[in-house]
Each structure stands twice: as structure tokens, then as C-alpha cells.
Write an enzyme that holds these catalytic residues in place. Structure first.
Site, PDB file in Angstrom:
ATOM      1  N   TYR A  82      -6.466   1.208  -4.174  1.00  0.00           N
ATOM      2  CA  TYR A  82      -5.563   2.349  -3.978  1.00  0.00           C
ATOM      3  C   TYR A  82      -4.452   1.987  -2.991  1.00  0.00           C
ATOM      4  O   TYR A  82      -3.261   2.176  -3.267  1.00  0.00           O
ATOM      5  CB  TYR A  82      -6.338   3.574  -3.465  1.00  0.00           C
ATOM      6  N   SER A 113       1.594   5.918   1.875  1.00  0.00           N
ATOM      7  CA  SER A 113       0.459   6.274   2.719  1.00  0.00           C
ATOM      8  C   SER A 113       0.424   5.388   3.950  1.00  0.00           C
ATOM      9  O   SER A 113       0.805   4.201   3.899  1.00  0.00           O
ATOM     10  CB  SER A 113      -0.826   6.063   1.911  1.00  0.00           C
ATOM     11  N   LYS A 128      -0.059   1.448  -3.358  1.00  0.00           N
ATOM     12  CA  LYS A 128       1.014   2.023  -2.533  1.00  0.00           C
ATOM     13  C   LYS A 128       1.920   0.911  -2.007  1.00  0.00           C
ATOM     14  O   LYS A 128       3.151   1.028  -2.045  1.00  0.00           O
ATOM     15  CB  LYS A 128       0.424   2.841  -1.373  1.00  0.00           C
TER      16      LYS A 128
HETATM   17  P1  NAD Z   1      -3.355  15.261  -6.155  1.00  0.00           P
HETATM   18  O1  NAD Z   1      -4.359  14.484  -6.950  1.00  0.00           O
HETATM   19  O2  NAD Z   1      -3.702  16.629  -5.744  1.00  0.00           O
HETATM   20  O3  NAD Z   1      -1.962  15.307  -6.932  1.00  0.00           O
HETATM   21  C1  NAD Z   1      -1.530  14.275  -7.786  1.00  0.00           C
HETATM   22  C2  NAD Z   1      -1.079  14.919  -9.081  1.00  0.00           C
HETATM   23  O4  NAD Z   1      -0.605  13.888  -9.961  1.00  0.00           O
HETATM   24  C3  NAD Z   1      -2.218  15.633  -9.813  1.00  0.00           C
HETATM   25  O5  NAD Z   1      -1.785  16.937 -10.172  1.00  0.00           O
HETATM   26  C4  NAD Z   1      -2.464  14.770 -11.067  1.00  0.00           C
HETATM   27  O6  NAD Z   1      -2.861  15.567 -12.156  1.00  0.00           O
HETATM   28  C5  NAD Z   1      -1.117  14.118 -11.266  1.00  0.00           C
HETATM   29  N1  NAD Z   1      -1.128  12.798 -11.914  1.00  0.00           N
HETATM   30  C6  NAD Z   1      -1.865  11.708 -11.617  1.00  0.00           C
HETATM   31  N2  NAD Z   1      -1.541  10.681 -12.424  1.00  0.00           N
HETATM   32  C7  NAD Z   1      -0.566  11.138 -13.268  1.00  0.00           C
HETATM   33  C8  NAD Z   1       0.178  10.555 -14.322  1.00  0.00           C
HETATM   34  N3  NAD Z   1      -0.016   9.289 -14.709  1.00  0.00           N
HETATM   35  N4  NAD Z   1       1.102  11.319 -14.946  1.00  0.00           N
HETATM   36  C9  NAD Z   1       1.312  12.607 -14.573  1.00  0.00           C
HETATM   37  N5  NAD Z   1       0.629  13.209 -13.603  1.00  0.00           N
HETATM   38  C10 NAD Z   1      -0.306  12.474 -12.938  1.00  0.00           C
HETATM   39  O7  NAD Z   1      -2.998  14.362  -4.881  1.00  0.00           O
HETATM   40  P2  NAD Z   1      -2.156  14.729  -3.587  1.00  0.00           P
HETATM   41  O8  NAD Z   1      -3.069  14.765  -2.436  1.00  0.00           O
HETATM   42  O9  NAD Z   1      -1.275  15.865  -3.852  1.00  0.00           O
HETATM   43  O10 NAD Z   1      -1.302  13.391  -3.435  1.00  0.00           O
HETATM   44  C11 NAD Z   1       0.005  13.269  -3.973  1.00  0.00           C
HETATM   45  C12 NAD Z   1       0.495  11.850  -3.728  1.00  0.00           C
HETATM   46  O11 NAD Z   1       0.461  11.576  -2.337  1.00  0.00           O
HETATM   47  C13 NAD Z   1      -0.364  10.783  -4.418  1.00  0.00           C
HETATM   48  O12 NAD Z   1       0.489   9.759  -4.886  1.00  0.00           O
HETATM   49  C14 NAD Z   1      -1.215  10.272  -3.280  1.00  0.00           C
HETATM   50  O13 NAD Z   1      -1.631   8.944  -3.488  1.00  0.00           O
HETATM   51  C15 NAD Z   1      -0.269  10.384  -2.106  1.00  0.00           C
HETATM   52  N6  NAD Z   1      -0.961  10.467  -0.813  1.00  0.00           N
HETATM   53  C16 NAD Z   1      -1.913  11.431  -0.632  1.00  0.00           C
HETATM   54  C17 NAD Z   1      -2.609  11.488   0.566  1.00  0.00           C
HETATM   55  C18 NAD Z   1      -3.685  12.510   0.792  1.00  0.00           C
HETATM   56  O14 NAD Z   1      -4.504  12.317   1.690  1.00  0.00           O
HETATM   57  N7  NAD Z   1      -3.733  13.599   0.029  1.00  0.00           N
HETATM   58  C19 NAD Z   1      -2.316  10.562   1.600  1.00  0.00           C
HETATM   59  C20 NAD Z   1      -1.323   9.619   1.382  1.00  0.00           C
HETATM   60  C21 NAD Z   1      -0.646   9.577   0.167  1.00  0.00           C
HETATM   61  N1  UFG Z   2     -15.293  11.506   7.897  1.00  0.00           N
HETATM   62  C1  UFG Z   2     -16.560  11.886   8.280  1.00  0.00           C
HETATM   63  N2  UFG Z   2     -17.357  12.523   7.360  1.00  0.00           N
HETATM   64  C2  UFG Z   2     -16.934  12.786   6.088  1.00  0.00           C
HETATM   65  C3  UFG Z   2     -15.632  12.399   5.709  1.00  0.00           C
HETATM   66  C4  UFG Z   2     -14.840  11.744   6.645  1.00  0.00           C
HETATM   67  O1  UFG Z   2     -16.972  11.655   9.406  1.00  0.00           O
HETATM   68  O2  UFG Z   2     -17.719  13.347   5.293  1.00  0.00           O
HETATM   69  C5  UFG Z   2     -14.408  10.850   8.874  1.00  0.00           C
HETATM   70  C6  UFG Z   2     -13.978   9.452   8.506  1.00  0.00           C
HETATM   71  O3  UFG Z   2     -14.936   8.510   8.895  1.00  0.00           O
HETATM   72  C7  UFG Z   2     -12.641   9.338   9.231  1.00  0.00           C
HETATM   73  C8  UFG Z   2     -12.092  10.763   9.206  1.00  0.00           C
HETATM   74  O4  UFG Z   2     -13.203  11.599   8.953  1.00  0.00           O
HETATM   75  O5  UFG Z   2     -12.856   8.975  10.579  1.00  0.00           O
HETATM   76  C9  UFG Z   2     -11.046  10.993   8.133  1.00  0.00           C
HETATM   77  O6  UFG Z   2     -11.566  10.581   6.860  1.00  0.00           O
HETATM   78  P1  UFG Z   2     -10.875  11.021   5.484  1.00  0.00           P
HETATM   79  O7  UFG Z   2     -11.730  10.489   4.383  1.00  0.00           O
HETATM   80  O8  UFG Z   2     -10.578  12.468   5.493  1.00  0.00           O
HETATM   81  O9  UFG Z   2      -9.458  10.274   5.525  1.00  0.00           O
HETATM   82  P2  UFG Z   2      -9.103   8.725   5.703  1.00  0.00           P
HETATM   83  O10 UFG Z   2      -8.390   8.611   7.014  1.00  0.00           O
HETATM   84  O11 UFG Z   2     -10.259   7.868   5.478  1.00  0.00           O
HETATM   85  O12 UFG Z   2      -8.102   8.454   4.470  1.00  0.00           O
HETATM   86  C10 UFG Z   2      -7.033   9.331   4.143  1.00  0.00           C
HETATM   87  C11 UFG Z   2      -6.868   9.401   2.625  1.00  0.00           C
HETATM   88  C12 UFG Z   2      -6.384   8.085   2.077  1.00  0.00           C
HETATM   89  C13 UFG Z   2      -5.146   7.632   2.768  1.00  0.00           C
HETATM   90  C14 UFG Z   2      -5.335   7.637   4.240  1.00  0.00           C
HETATM   91  C15 UFG Z   2      -3.990   7.383   4.835  1.00  0.00           C
HETATM   92  O13 UFG Z   2      -8.112   9.699   2.019  1.00  0.00           O
HETATM   93  O14 UFG Z   2      -6.037   8.274   0.716  1.00  0.00           O
HETATM   94  O15 UFG Z   2      -5.838   8.900   4.714  1.00  0.00           O
HETATM   95  O16 UFG Z   2      -3.938   7.597   6.166  1.00  0.00           O
HETATM   96  F1  UFG Z   2      -4.818   6.378   2.375  1.00  0.00           F
END
Ligand code: NAD
Ligand code: UFG
Length: 333
Positions: free
Chosen positions: A149, A125, A153
Site C-alpha cells: 500500500y 500518505s 503511494k
Molecule cells: P475510502 O476507501 O473510504 O475511499 C476510497 C473510495 O475510492 C471508495 O469509495 C472506493 O469505492 C473508491 N475506489 C477504490 N478504487 C477505485 C477504483 N479503481 N475506481 C473507482 N473508485 C474506486 O478511503 P479514504 O479513507 O476516503 O481514503 C481516500 C484516499 O486517501 C485513498 O487513496 C487512501 O489511500 C488515501 N489515504 C487515506 C488515509 C486514511 O487513513 N483514511 C491515510 C492516507 C491516505
Molecule cells: N492501534 C491499537 N489498537 C488497534 C488499532 C491501532 O493500539 O486496534 C494503534 C496502533 O498500534 C498505532 C495507532 O493505534 O499506534 C494508530 O493505528 P492505525 O491503524 O489507526 O493507523 P496507522 O498509523 O497504523 O496507519 C494509518 C493508516 C495508513 C496510513 C498511515 C499514514 O491506516 O493507511 O496512517 O500515516 F498509511
């Protein structure tokens, strides 16, 4: 190639499975369903015509994972999406986050070394960059993370890099995602957080559909063009395609890539685009800044372009249109 996808029924994992299959790769999915539903497998089959082998296994369970590797000696690589991802929850339940996210990474990489599966692609991330000026470049020193969290990472990146250092045949690709949003254009796959969403796009979608009354914009006094927070939003289908490029590239050792568009978009721009493209009202109010939020960050996306041949091609309009289609779709998960 034969790819094991952990967390393959989740938001990013499911879209990546579809793109892998579309590019003639074979997929095996492991997911413990802690944040996804088994119906996603049906959706992947509906979209691709292929039903991947699925194991409802927890990646922290080394015996169960060993059985999956033993059943699939053909595996060429692993994409490790499985993890818990809610920043706020990680502050309340740090042990759950450290245990799940770190133990899963260690168990998985250990199985890869044992079974000579020599490619691992890891979901990292942009949060690992911490608070420093954008654009974030892969060669920047990482700053202190601000929540458990984010630390999982940073530490997972370190664990995987150290294991690659000790096992020169292991190739590790660390993909640092910026802000993944949107949904599959079919409306069959998307992000469906349980309860009240924490993230901006799913929250806006709930307001657009009238499920939630009003969006709180967390701060309009940041040093950004319109005062609201700026992020690098990336369509989940573009992100999924980045994984296909990473799988197919001939990477040796440890490589790090940003997956972002390279363009910052403000909260206000998201709200305005969502309303205009979908013809909906998004009632909002300005609320205090959310603790821990940074004003602005976005990627330098040049390294992924130059070395993987990958660029994000979908627009903000695509992101908000597809997010709303999934939100309003009858086939909503
Ligand atoms: P998600 O929660 O939709 O998908 C994660 C999946 O992993 C889920 O289906 C969950 O059931 C499964 N899971 C969790 N722990 C497990 C375990 N111990 N064993 C087996 N399955 C398990 O999340 P996502 O948004 O698809 O994110 C995928 C990856 O990308 C995550 O590692 C997350 O941290 C990373 N990531 C996501 C974002 C974002 O904003 N969505 C940003 C940066 C990094
Ligand atoms: N925001 C609002 N109102 C809301 C939700 C969010 O104004 O109800 C704003 C936040 O303040 C921020 C922007 O929208 O300025 C984006 O917020 P998000 O919560 O959608 O995303 P973040 O950038 O805070 O974090 C996301 C993921 C994290 C990851 C990160 C990496 O949630 O898991 O991006 O870039 F680590």
C-alpha cells in the site's frame, strides 16, 4: 471551479465533496463503490442541497473514464481519492493493490493530459516518509516503504511528478495525510469499515457501542511519554477543507503538502478522551506491538499553513465526539 472527484463516495472524498460544494465549486463524482455505498450521494445532497453528477465507474477502466471526461469538457481539475487503503490486506494481495492504485493513477493522469485538465490533487500518505524522526517535513528524503500500500503511494507520487515534468502546464499537488479520523458533525457522513476495523478510531467506536468487547492496545513500551504509539490524528472535516485550499491555490508544477495538525497524540490519550467526552467505557488490554508499527510520528504542518493558508482547527474532543455520534447515529450507513 469544476472538479472531478474520484473515490468521492468514500470517507475523505465525501467530506471533501461537501466542502467543495459549500465553497461554490461544482463536483462530478466517479466511484466504483468497492468500499462505499450509493446512499452517500443522498447524504451529500441532504447536506448541501446539491446532487453531484455521479458515475459508477472504475478509474482503471480507461474507456469508461474517457467517456466521463468527454461528457464533462468543463472540468478544471481532479482530486484523486480512489484507491484501496488497507495496509494488512495489501501485504496479502499485493497485485490487487499495485493494479488498482497504480493503474488508476496512470489512466487518470493520461486522461487529464489528453483533455487538458491541468490540475491534479492526489491523496498520498505520511507512510511515504518511512521510519525517520518527526516532525516529518516535505523536503525530507523519503525512506523505504514497508508494505505494498505504502509503495503504491510512493510510486503514484513519482508517476504524477514525472508526467508533470513532461507536461509543464500540468500542476500536481501531492497531499500527504496523517491519520484522518472523526466524522461530519451532522452524523450523516463518516467511516464505516466492513468487518473488524484495522484502524484505532473505528475500533474504539465499536468497543464504545459494545459491538466489540475490548480494545487491544498494541504495545505500551514504546519510547513515548506513556509508552503507547503516537500519531498525528486529524479531523476529516479539517482534511476536507485542506483540499478546498489546494484546489483554490494558484499552484504551478509539483507541490507537496503535509495535512496534519503537527501534534502527536498517543493511543492512551485517544482512549481517555473518547471515554471522557462521550461518557462511555472503553475496556482495553495491553497487547504485543503490531508488526510494522512505528513508535511515533507527526507532521510539520507549517508549509500548508504558509503556502495554502490552511491549518487544522478542530480538536481531539471534536474528533472523538463526532466519531461516536456517527457510530451511534440512526442514520448510520
Ligand atoms: P475510502 O476507501 O473510504 O475511499 C476510497 C473510495 O475510492 C471508495 O469509495 C472506493 O469505492 C473508491 N475506489 C477504490 N478504487 C477505485 C477504483 N479503481 N475506481 C473507482 N473508485 C474506486 O478511503 P479514504 O479513507 O476516503 O481514503 C481516500 C484516499 O486517501 C485513498 O487513496 C487512501 O489511500 C488515501 N489515504 C487515506 C488515509 C486514511 O487513513 N483514511 C491515510 C492516507 C491516505
Ligand atoms: N492501534 C491499537 N489498537 C488497534 C488499532 C491501532 O493500539 O486496534 C494503534 C496502533 O498500534 C498505532 C495507532 O493505534 O499506534 C494508530 O493505528 P492505525 O491503524 O489507526 O493507523 P496507522 O498509523 O497504523 O496507519 C494509518 C493508516 C495508513 C496510513 C498511515 C499514514 O491506516 O493507511 O496512517 O500515516 F498509511
Amino acid at each position: 471551479m469544476n472538479i472531478l472527484v474520484t473515490g468521492g463516495l468514500g470517507f475523505i472524498g465525501s467530506h471533501t465533496c461537501v466542502e467543495l460544494i459549500a465553497n461554490q465549486h461544482q463536483v462530478v463524482i466517479v466511484d466504483n463503490l468497492v468500499n462505499s455505498k450509493p446512499e452517500v450521494l443522498d447524504r451529500i445532497e441532504k447536506l448541501t442541497g446539491v446532487r453531484p453528477r455521479f458515475y459508477p465507474v472504475d478509474v482503471t477502466d480507461s474507456c469508461a473514464l474517457e467517456a466521463v471526461f468527454a461528457t464533462h469538457p468543463e472540468l478544471d481539475g481532479v482530486i484523486h481519492f480512489a484507491g484501496l487503503k488497507a495496509v494488512g490486506e495489501s501485504v496479502e494481495k499485493p497485485i490487487a493493490y499495485y493494479y488498482n492504485n497504480l493503474v488508476s493513477t496512470m489512466v487518470l493522469v493520461d486522461a487529464c493530459v489528453t483533455h487538458r485538465v491541468n490540475r491534479i490533487i492526489f491523496s498520498s500518505s505520511a507512510t511515504v516518509y518511512g521510519d525517520q524522526p518527526s516532525p516529518y517535513r516535505e523536503d525530507m528524503a523519503l525512506m523505504k516503504t514497508t508494505n505494498p500500500y505504502g509503495e503504491t503511494k510512493a510510486v503514484s507520487e513519482r508517476i504524477l511528478s514525472d508526467v508533470a515534468g513532461a507536461n509543464p502546464t500540468l500542476a500536481v499537488t501531492l497531499l500527504r495525510y496523517f491519520n484522518p479520523v472523526g466524522a461530519h458533525p451532522s452524523g450523516l457522513l463518516g467511516e464505516d469499515p466492513s468487518g473488524i476495523p484495522n484502524n484505532l478510531m473505528p475500533y474504539v467506536s465499536k468497543v464504545a457501542r459494545g459491538v466489540l468487547p475490548i480494545l487491544k492496545i498494541f504495545g505500551d513500551d514504546y519510547p513515548t511519554p506513556d509508552g503507547t504509539g503516537v500519531r498525528d490524528y486529524i479531523h476529516v472535516v479539517d482534511l476536507a477543507k485542506g483540499h478546498v485550499k489546494a484546489v483554490e491555490s494558484d499552484i504551478q508544477g509539483v507541490k507537496v503538502y503535509n495535512l496534519g495538525t503537527g501534534k502527536g497524540i498517543s493511543v492512551m490519550e485517544i482512549v481517555n478522551a473518547y471515554a471522557a467526552v462521550n461518557g462511555v467505557e472503553i475496556p482495553y488490554e495491553i497487547a504485543p506491538r503490531r508488526p510494522g508499527d512505528l513508535a511515533s510520528y507527526y507532521a510539520d504542518a507549517g508549509k500548508a499553513r504558509d503556502e495554502l493558508g490552511w491549518v487544522a482547527s478542530l480538536s481531539l474532543e471534536d474528533m472523538v465526539r463526532d466519531a461516536y455520534r456517527f457510530e451511534t447515529s440512526n442514520s448510520h450507513l
